[in-house]
Design a protein around this motif. Structure first.
Motif, PDB file in Angstrom:
ATOM      1  N   LEU A  61      -4.432  -9.107   4.317  1.00  0.00           N
ATOM      2  CA  LEU A  61      -5.872  -8.991   3.999  1.00  0.00           C
ATOM      3  C   LEU A  61      -6.206  -7.939   2.941  1.00  0.00           C
ATOM      4  O   LEU A  61      -6.770  -8.189   2.011  1.00  0.00           O
ATOM      5  CB  LEU A  61      -6.761  -9.265   5.089  1.00  0.00           C
ATOM      6  N   GLY A  62      -5.609  -6.842   3.351  1.00  0.00           N
ATOM      7  CA  GLY A  62      -6.004  -5.577   2.684  1.00  0.00           C
ATOM      8  C   GLY A  62      -5.264  -5.629   1.397  1.00  0.00           C
ATOM      9  O   GLY A  62      -5.805  -5.318   0.130  1.00  0.00           O
ATOM     10  N   LEU A  63      -3.887  -6.169   1.008  1.00  0.00           N
ATOM     11  CA  LEU A  63      -3.400  -6.418  -0.228  1.00  0.00           C
ATOM     12  C   LEU A  63      -4.226  -7.529  -1.037  1.00  0.00           C
ATOM     13  O   LEU A  63      -4.448  -7.162  -2.303  1.00  0.00           O
ATOM     14  CB  LEU A  63      -2.154  -7.106  -0.111  1.00  0.00           C
ATOM     15  N   VAL A  64      -4.978  -8.561  -0.414  1.00  0.00           N
ATOM     16  CA  VAL A  64      -5.753  -9.485  -1.143  1.00  0.00           C
ATOM     17  C   VAL A  64      -6.712  -8.580  -1.829  1.00  0.00           C
ATOM     18  O   VAL A  64      -7.342  -8.908  -2.781  1.00  0.00           O
ATOM     19  CB  VAL A  64      -5.885 -10.478  -0.347  1.00  0.00           C
ATOM     20  N   VAL A  65      -7.392  -7.768  -1.021  1.00  0.00           N
ATOM     21  CA  VAL A  65      -8.648  -6.962  -1.373  1.00  0.00           C
ATOM     22  C   VAL A  65      -8.397  -6.062  -2.538  1.00  0.00           C
ATOM     23  O   VAL A  65      -9.178  -6.062  -3.728  1.00  0.00           O
ATOM     24  CB  VAL A  65      -9.227  -6.236  -0.080  1.00  0.00           C
ATOM     25  N   VAL A  66      -7.398  -5.263  -2.275  1.00  0.00           N
ATOM     26  CA  VAL A  66      -7.274  -4.177  -3.167  1.00  0.00           C
ATOM     27  C   VAL A  66      -6.270  -4.589  -4.309  1.00  0.00           C
ATOM     28  O   VAL A  66      -6.531  -3.853  -5.486  1.00  0.00           O
ATOM     29  CB  VAL A  66      -6.512  -2.847  -2.558  1.00  0.00           C
ATOM     30  N   ARG A  96      -0.244  -0.146  -3.643  1.00  0.00           N
ATOM     31  CA  ARG A  96       1.219   0.395  -3.712  1.00  0.00           C
ATOM     32  C   ARG A  96       1.403   0.709  -2.278  1.00  0.00           C
ATOM     33  O   ARG A  96       2.760   0.494  -1.811  1.00  0.00           O
ATOM     34  CB  ARG A  96       1.267   1.677  -4.732  1.00  0.00           C
ATOM     35  N   ALA A  97       0.722   1.633  -1.541  1.00  0.00           N
ATOM     36  CA  ALA A  97       1.110   1.877  -0.126  1.00  0.00           C
ATOM     37  C   ALA A  97       1.300   0.943   0.498  1.00  0.00           C
ATOM     38  O   ALA A  97       2.096   0.662   1.338  1.00  0.00           O
ATOM     39  CB  ALA A  97       0.007   2.805   0.238  1.00  0.00           C
ATOM     40  N   LEU A  98       0.442  -0.453   0.510  1.00  0.00           N
ATOM     41  CA  LEU A  98       0.477  -1.425   1.342  1.00  0.00           C
ATOM     42  C   LEU A  98       1.767  -2.342   0.811  1.00  0.00           C
ATOM     43  O   LEU A  98       2.536  -2.840   1.671  1.00  0.00           O
ATOM     44  CB  LEU A  98      -0.728  -2.510   1.308  1.00  0.00           C
ATOM     45  N   LEU A  99       2.314  -2.238  -0.409  1.00  0.00           N
ATOM     46  CA  LEU A  99       3.414  -3.132  -0.823  1.00  0.00           C
ATOM     47  C   LEU A  99       4.612  -2.323  -0.255  1.00  0.00           C
ATOM     48  O   LEU A  99       5.409  -3.122   0.027  1.00  0.00           O
ATOM     49  CB  LEU A  99       3.506  -3.087  -2.288  1.00  0.00           C
ATOM     50  N   ASN A 100       4.681  -1.227  -0.142  1.00  0.00           N
ATOM     51  CA  ASN A 100       5.882  -0.235   0.193  1.00  0.00           C
ATOM     52  C   ASN A 100       5.848  -0.423   1.591  1.00  0.00           C
ATOM     53  O   ASN A 100       7.096  -0.628   2.241  1.00  0.00           O
ATOM     54  CB  ASN A 100       5.493   1.172   0.033  1.00  0.00           C
ATOM     55  N   ILE A 101       4.847  -0.757   2.483  1.00  0.00           N
ATOM     56  CA  ILE A 101       4.827  -1.136   3.871  1.00  0.00           C
ATOM     57  C   ILE A 101       5.343  -2.537   4.265  1.00  0.00           C
ATOM     58  O   ILE A 101       6.161  -2.537   4.956  1.00  0.00           O
ATOM     59  CB  ILE A 101       3.659  -0.930   4.423  1.00  0.00           C
TER      60      ILE A 101
END
Length: 218
Positions: free
Chosen positions: A91-96, A39-44
């Protein structure tokens, strides 16, 4: 505390019911952490736009050849660093958002007798099938298929596409609900990654246009 009472507490804390609760707590905690980071990465991702790729400078543009060359190098370096940062976020989004939840789903399938006793979690040709009958590779393909179905919305269903004949068993409501949530998350992740890629491409065009204007001034 007498010995009998102590033994009863230990037995309760280490019994099957307690272990079952601990197992599900670990599953839920893993998913919550993964979803929180996602969620944090999606907000970014939502706040990112092509203007972030093009560095802005106060004052008039440089006019001397050396200053122009330095400005061009700085523009390119900033654009490259921004693209690298975006790639790491993707990449972080794919992982988490895909890998970790997918791994949790795989654990639920492999250990279904413990986590989800009842109807088989998976189905093949409309019949329930266990993880031992399909193998690890087939399970991985099934998870990839679910991620793509979520990421490409209804495309697979509309055109009758799919990369795996294995499906979730609708008779297992809990597992089917988890798969639905996984598809929704996969859709959000892939949409965010597509948005980031588009913005980087547009941003690089702005950078190239700015560089061209500087080069025309040399």
């Amino acid at each position: 505390m007498d010995t009998d009472r102590f033994d009863q507490i230990i037995a309760a804390l280490t019994g099957d019911i307690a272990l079952y609760a601990y197992s599900w707590a670990a599953i839920v905690l893993t998913l919550l952490i993964s979803l929180t980071v996602a969620r944090a990465l999606l907000n970014i991702a939502k706040t990112f736009n092509e203007a972030d790729v093009l560095r802005r400078y106060p004052g008039p543009p440089p006019t001397k050849s050396g200053s122009i060359d330095r400005r061009i190098r700085d523009l390119r370096q900033h654009a490259s660093r921004t693209a690298s940062a975006v790639a790491l976020r993707a990449l972080g989004l794919v992982v988490v958002g895909l890998v970790i939840p997918g791994a949790v789903i795989a654990v639920l399938v492999v250990q279904q007798d413990w986590f989800l006793p009842g109807p088989a979690a998976l189905a093949l040709n409309g019949q329930g099938v266990g993880a031992a009958e399909i193998g690890a590779l087939d399970l991985g393909v099934f998870l990839s298929d679910q991620a793509l179905r979520g990421g490409l919305a209804d495309t697979f269903e509309v055109f009758g596409l799919g990369i795996s004949p294995i499906e979730n068993n609708p008779d297992n409501l809990t597992f089917s609900g988890i798969i639905l949530a996984y598809r929704v998350l996969a859709g959000a992740v892939m949409l965010a990654i597509g948005y980031l890629i588009l913005r980087v491409i547009l941003g690089r065009r702005h950078v190239q246009a700015a560089i061209q204007r500087l080069e025309e001034g040399i």
